[in-house]
Design a protein around this motif. Structure first.
Motif, mmCIF file in Angstrom:
data_model
loop_
_atom_site.group_PDB
_atom_site.id
_atom_site.type_symbol
_atom_site.label_atom_id
_atom_site.label_comp_id
_atom_site.label_asym_id
_atom_site.label_seq_id
_atom_site.Cartn_x
_atom_site.Cartn_y
_atom_site.Cartn_z
ATOM 1 N N ASN A 290 0.837 -1.198 0.000
ATOM 2 C CA ASN A 290 0.000 0.000 0.000
ATOM 3 C C ASN A 290 0.875 1.253 0.000
ATOM 4 O O ASN A 290 1.621 1.496 0.956
ATOM 5 N N ASN B 270 1.294 3.762 3.053
ATOM 6 C CA ASN B 270 2.162 3.522 4.214
ATOM 7 C C ASN B 270 3.479 4.286 4.148
ATOM 8 O O ASN B 270 4.225 4.318 5.125
ATOM 9 N N SER C 237 -5.971 9.384 3.514
ATOM 10 C CA SER C 237 -6.237 8.027 3.984
ATOM 11 C C SER C 237 -7.721 7.714 3.956
ATOM 12 O O SER C 237 -8.135 6.628 3.543
#
Length: 325
Positions: free
Chosen positions: A296, A299, A314
């Motif tokens: 991802n 991150n 996010s």
């Protein structure tokens, strides 16, 4: 005047003068001389070995010995201070530096090991102050070994620090499209609805929508591995190999601003937003790979956004909506 001795002669009924033989006299004289010489020698030996009759040389040597004892005491005090400083450095090395760089600590059995070769110190034995000299020499040798190990450890830490700096520069840590050019994060990493088949499937990256021609930035230092349209569905795309197992992919570009083999820095413009390939509209499809596996990208964003911006991105990225590719 020597005494004259007589003895009584019973045959002649008269006192007769005793006459000593010359040989006996000489024997007595020699015995006296030998006894006198022996006595004098013993007295001399006793005198030179008693502290009450020291020669100037003895007094000088005694002062030198006392001075050396004082110097050894000062040296041992300094060694105590160095030992304390070395232990503090070792503690920081094991509990801070090596922890930060994920390295195992050096155990005390290695740091403070003595010397197995006892023959080394035999030349210091057999003297009045051998124990003082021997213990101090062993302390100096042990400390020298500790410092040599610590020096090597710090050399290793410096190398790790250099590698750590390269790692931090290589990590894809910024958005490929800046916020001032970004319309929205259309889709995030995870299962999303395919815009063409309307089937829920894995979406391996993030979609950043922007106007066609908006600049796309390299997210970390690295080397451009690909800048073509040969991979199915990606259209014009770029792959950057960052090292340390990291790769990043930028897809659906309108045009390139780099070439394969080119070294790029984080923040360099490498291409421009488009809608080439399997795409629903102008956007940058962005992927991060670590050791050959997709991860991802969310991150890794810490380089150019605030905490508030990160939370907002996010929330948008985690919505299970329809992707743009």
């Amino acid at each position: 005047m020597a005494k004259v001795k007589y003895y009584y002669d019973s045959e002649n009924l008269a006192y007769t003068k005793i006459k000593t033989r010359k040989r006996i006299k000489i024997g007595y004289a020699l015995l006296f001389l030998v006894a006198s010489a022996l006595f004098g020698f013993l007295v001399f030996v006793l005198l030179i070995n008693t502290p009450y009759f020291e020669t100037p040389k003895d007094r000088l040597q005694a002062r030198e010995i006392e001075n050396l004892k004082i110097q050894y005491a000062i040296l041992n005090k300094k060694l105590d201070e160095i030992d304390e400083a070395a232990e503090a450095l070792e503690e920081r090395d094991n509990n801070i530096y090596r922890v930060y760089f994920n390295k195992t600590e050096i155990p005390d059995s290695i740091r403070k090991a003595g010397f197995r070769n006892s023959e080394k110190y035999k030349v210091l034995e057999g003297y009045n102050n051998s124990q003082l000299v021997l213990n101090t020499t062993k302390r100096v040798d042990k400390l020298a070994k500790q410092l040599a190990i610590q020096s090597q450890s710090l050399d290793d830490i410096l190398k790790l620090a250099g590698a750590k700096e390269s790692l931090l520069l290589a990590i894809p840590a910024i958005q490929p499209v800046r916020n001032e050019n970004l319309k929205r994060v259309a889709s995030g990493f995870g299962y999303r609805i395919d815009p063409f088949t309307k089937v829920r499937k894995m979406h391996n990256g993030m979609d950043f929508t922007a106007n066609t021609g908006a600049p796309i930035y390299a997210t970390g230092d690295g080397v451009v591995e690909r800048a073509d349209n040969t991979a199915s569905g990606y259209g014009n795309h770029i792959v950057i190999r960052h090292g340390f197992g990291y790769e990043s992919l930028y897809a659906h570009l309108s045009k390139y601003n780099c070439r394969p083999g080119q070294h790029v820095k984080r923040g360099d413009v490498i291409g421009y937003v488009g809608s080439t390939g399997r795409s629903e509209g102008p956007h940058c499809h962005y992927e991060v790979h670590k050791d050959g596996k997709v991860v991802n990208p969310l991150n890794f964003y810490y380089g150019n956004i605030s905490a508030v911006e990160y939370v907002a991105i996010s929330q948008m990225a985690n919505q299970e909506n329809q992707s743009l590719d």
